[in-house]
Scaffold this motif. Structure first.
Motif, PDB file in Angstrom:
ATOM      1  N   PRO A  88       0.807  -1.229   0.000  1.00  0.00           N
ATOM      2  CA  PRO A  88       0.000   0.000   0.000  1.00  0.00           C
ATOM      3  C   PRO A  88       0.839   1.278   0.000  1.00  0.00           C
ATOM      4  O   PRO A  88       0.510   2.243  -0.682  1.00  0.00           O
ATOM      5  CB  PRO A  88      -0.815  -0.108   1.296  1.00  0.00           C
ATOM      6  CG  PRO A  88      -0.836  -1.547   1.626  1.00  0.00           C
ATOM      7  CD  PRO A  88       0.453  -2.102   1.104  1.00  0.00           C
ATOM      8  N   ILE A  89       1.931   1.275   0.725  1.00  0.00           N
ATOM      9  CA  ILE A  89       2.794   2.459   0.794  1.00  0.00           C
ATOM     10  C   ILE A  89       3.464   2.706  -0.551  1.00  0.00           C
ATOM     11  O   ILE A  89       3.493   3.829  -1.054  1.00  0.00           O
ATOM     12  CB  ILE A  89       3.859   2.271   1.893  1.00  0.00           C
ATOM     13  CG1 ILE A  89       3.183   2.156   3.256  1.00  0.00           C
ATOM     14  CG2 ILE A  89       4.870   3.400   1.881  1.00  0.00           C
ATOM     15  CD1 ILE A  89       4.077   1.676   4.348  1.00  0.00           C
ATOM     16  N   LEU A  90       3.975   1.660  -1.153  1.00  0.00           N
ATOM     17  CA  LEU A  90       4.699   1.809  -2.406  1.00  0.00           C
ATOM     18  C   LEU A  90       3.774   2.118  -3.575  1.00  0.00           C
ATOM     19  O   LEU A  90       4.106   2.926  -4.436  1.00  0.00           O
ATOM     20  CB  LEU A  90       5.530   0.556  -2.672  1.00  0.00           C
ATOM     21  CG  LEU A  90       6.563   0.232  -1.590  1.00  0.00           C
ATOM     22  CD1 LEU A  90       7.299  -1.046  -1.914  1.00  0.00           C
ATOM     23  CD2 LEU A  90       7.519   1.378  -1.383  1.00  0.00           C
ATOM     24  N   VAL A  91       2.612   1.519  -3.608  1.00  0.00           N
ATOM     25  CA  VAL A  91       1.645   1.809  -4.672  1.00  0.00           C
ATOM     26  C   VAL A  91       1.182   3.252  -4.579  1.00  0.00           C
ATOM     27  O   VAL A  91       1.082   3.954  -5.589  1.00  0.00           O
ATOM     28  CB  VAL A  91       0.452   0.826  -4.608  1.00  0.00           C
ATOM     29  CG1 VAL A  91      -0.688   1.277  -5.499  1.00  0.00           C
ATOM     30  CG2 VAL A  91       0.912  -0.566  -5.002  1.00  0.00           C
ATOM     31  N   ASP A  92       0.931   3.726  -3.370  1.00  0.00           N
ATOM     32  CA  ASP A  92       0.535   5.116  -3.182  1.00  0.00           C
ATOM     33  C   ASP A  92       1.644   6.063  -3.634  1.00  0.00           C
ATOM     34  O   ASP A  92       1.378   7.086  -4.259  1.00  0.00           O
ATOM     35  CB  ASP A  92       0.195   5.368  -1.710  1.00  0.00           C
ATOM     36  CG  ASP A  92      -0.288   6.776  -1.473  1.00  0.00           C
ATOM     37  OD1 ASP A  92      -1.269   7.189  -2.123  1.00  0.00           O
ATOM     38  OD2 ASP A  92       0.326   7.478  -0.644  1.00  0.00           O
ATOM     39  N   ALA A  93       2.881   5.718  -3.350  1.00  0.00           N
ATOM     40  CA  ALA A  93       4.005   6.562  -3.762  1.00  0.00           C
ATOM     41  C   ALA A  93       4.096   6.645  -5.278  1.00  0.00           C
ATOM     42  O   ALA A  93       4.363   7.711  -5.835  1.00  0.00           O
ATOM     43  CB  ALA A  93       5.302   6.025  -3.182  1.00  0.00           C
ATOM     44  N   VAL A  94       3.866   5.532  -5.945  1.00  0.00           N
ATOM     45  CA  VAL A  94       3.939   5.514  -7.408  1.00  0.00           C
ATOM     46  C   VAL A  94       2.807   6.349  -7.999  1.00  0.00           C
ATOM     47  O   VAL A  94       3.015   7.116  -8.946  1.00  0.00           O
ATOM     48  CB  VAL A  94       3.897   4.058  -7.931  1.00  0.00           C
ATOM     49  CG1 VAL A  94       3.698   4.023  -9.431  1.00  0.00           C
ATOM     50  CG2 VAL A  94       5.163   3.328  -7.536  1.00  0.00           C
ATOM     51  N   HIS A  95       1.613   6.245  -7.439  1.00  0.00           N
ATOM     52  CA  HIS A  95       0.467   6.971  -7.992  1.00  0.00           C
ATOM     53  C   HIS A  95       0.531   8.468  -7.738  1.00  0.00           C
ATOM     54  O   HIS A  95       0.002   9.252  -8.516  1.00  0.00           O
ATOM     55  CB  HIS A  95      -0.840   6.401  -7.439  1.00  0.00           C
ATOM     56  CG  HIS A  95      -1.196   5.098  -8.064  1.00  0.00           C
ATOM     57  ND1 HIS A  95      -1.465   4.951  -9.395  1.00  0.00           N
ATOM     58  CD2 HIS A  95      -1.300   3.856  -7.530  1.00  0.00           C
ATOM     59  CE1 HIS A  95      -1.741   3.698  -9.657  1.00  0.00           C
ATOM     60  NE2 HIS A  95      -1.631   2.997  -8.548  1.00  0.00           N
ATOM     61  N   ARG A  96       1.159   8.889  -6.663  1.00  0.00           N
ATOM     62  CA  ARG A  96       1.233  10.316  -6.332  1.00  0.00           C
ATOM     63  C   ARG A  96       2.394  11.028  -7.010  1.00  0.00           C
ATOM     64  O   ARG A  96       2.442  12.239  -7.007  1.00  0.00           O
ATOM     65  CB  ARG A  96       1.387  10.502  -4.820  1.00  0.00           C
ATOM     66  CG  ARG A  96       0.151  10.183  -4.067  1.00  0.00           C
ATOM     67  CD  ARG A  96       0.420  10.395  -2.605  1.00  0.00           C
ATOM     68  NE  ARG A  96      -0.737  10.041  -1.834  1.00  0.00           N
ATOM     69  CZ  ARG A  96      -1.260  10.815  -0.908  1.00  0.00           C
ATOM     70  NH1 ARG A  96      -0.715  11.957  -0.628  1.00  0.00           N
ATOM     71  NH2 ARG A  96      -2.318  10.420  -0.244  1.00  0.00           N
ATOM     72  N   SER A  97       3.320  10.306  -7.555  1.00  0.00           N
ATOM     73  CA  SER A  97       4.559  10.899  -8.028  1.00  0.00           C
ATOM     74  C   SER A  97       4.500  11.267  -9.497  1.00  0.00           C
ATOM     75  O   SER A  97       3.855  10.611 -10.306  1.00  0.00           O
ATOM     76  CB  SER A  97       5.697   9.919  -7.799  1.00  0.00           C
ATOM     77  OG  SER A  97       6.846  10.369  -8.444  1.00  0.00           O
TER      78      SER A  97
END
Length: 177
Positions: A88-97
Motif C-alpha cells: 500500500p505504501i509503495l503503490v501510493d508513492a507511485v500513484h502520487r509521483s
C-alpha cells in the motif's frame, strides 16, 4: 498482546512441523514471523535465532545436505510477506509521483528504513534564523528515551546482584524464599 500471540503462532507452527514432519507448517511459521517483523521491528532481535533454526533445521535435510529449493521457498515466503505489507505504501508513492516510479519507490524505502532505524540527527524545531528552539536536537538511536536504557541497565544490575547474593550467602536464600 497481539504481537506475542503472532510470535507464539510462529513457534507453534515450527513445533507442529516437527511433529508432523511437514514443510507447510515450517513455511507458515516463517511467514508468521515475517509478518511479526512487519508489525513491529523490535522482534528483529530474534531474527538471527530464527535464521539459524531454519537454516539448520529446515534447509539441511539429513542424508542429502543443504536443500536449495527449501531455502528458496523460505526466501520467497519472506519476500511475499514483506511485499504484501509494504504494497500500500509503495503503490501510493507511485500513484502520487510525477517522477519515475523506481525513484519514488527507492525514496519511500529509504524513508521507511530511516524511521525504523533512527540513527543520525533528529529533526528539530527551529526559529526564523534557523537556530533550534530547544535543546532537544541531538543524535538518537533505537532507544529514543535515554532514561529507558539506563533504567534497564539498573534493573539488570540489581537482578544480577540479588542472584549473586542468593548463591553466595545461604541465609539470604532462606530469607528471600
Amino acid at each position: 498482546g497481539l504481537l506475542f500471540g503472532v510470535l507464539l503462532v510462529s513457534i507453534g507452527c515450527f513445533r507442529r512441523s516437527r511433529a508432523l514432519e511437514s514443510t507447510a507448517w515450517t513455511i507458515l511459521g516463517a511467514a508468521s514471523f515475517a509478518a511479526l517483523l512487519m508489525l513491529k521491528h523490535l522482534f528483529l532481535s530474534l531474527a538471527p535465532l530464527y535464521f539459524v533454526y531454519l537454516l539448520c533445521g529446515f534447509c539441511r535435510v539429513s542424508g542429502r545436505g543443504f536443500s536449495l529449493p527449501r531455502f528458496l521457498a523460505l526466501g520467497a515466503t519472506v519476500v511475499v510477506v514483506s511485499a504484501l505489507a509494504l504494497a500500500p505504501i509503495l503503490v501510493d508513492a507511485v500513484h502520487r509521483s510525477s517522477s519515475p516510479p523506481s525513484t519514488t519507490v527507492l525514496e519511500q524505502l529509504a524513508q521507511i528504513a530511516s524511521r525504523l532505524f533512527p540513527f543520525g540527527p533528529q529533526e528539530c524545531n527551529t526559529d526564523a534564523s534557523g537556530h533550534p528552539t530547544s535543546n532537544a536536537c541531538h543524535e538518537r538511536g533505537l532507544l529514543h528515551a535515554y532514561w529507558a536504557a539506563n533504567l534497564w541497565a539498573l534493573y539488570v544490575f540489581a537482578d544480577r546482584a540479588v542472584a549473586f547474593i542468593i548463591r553466595r550467602v545461604p541465609t539470604a536464600a532462606v530469607l528471600l524464599e
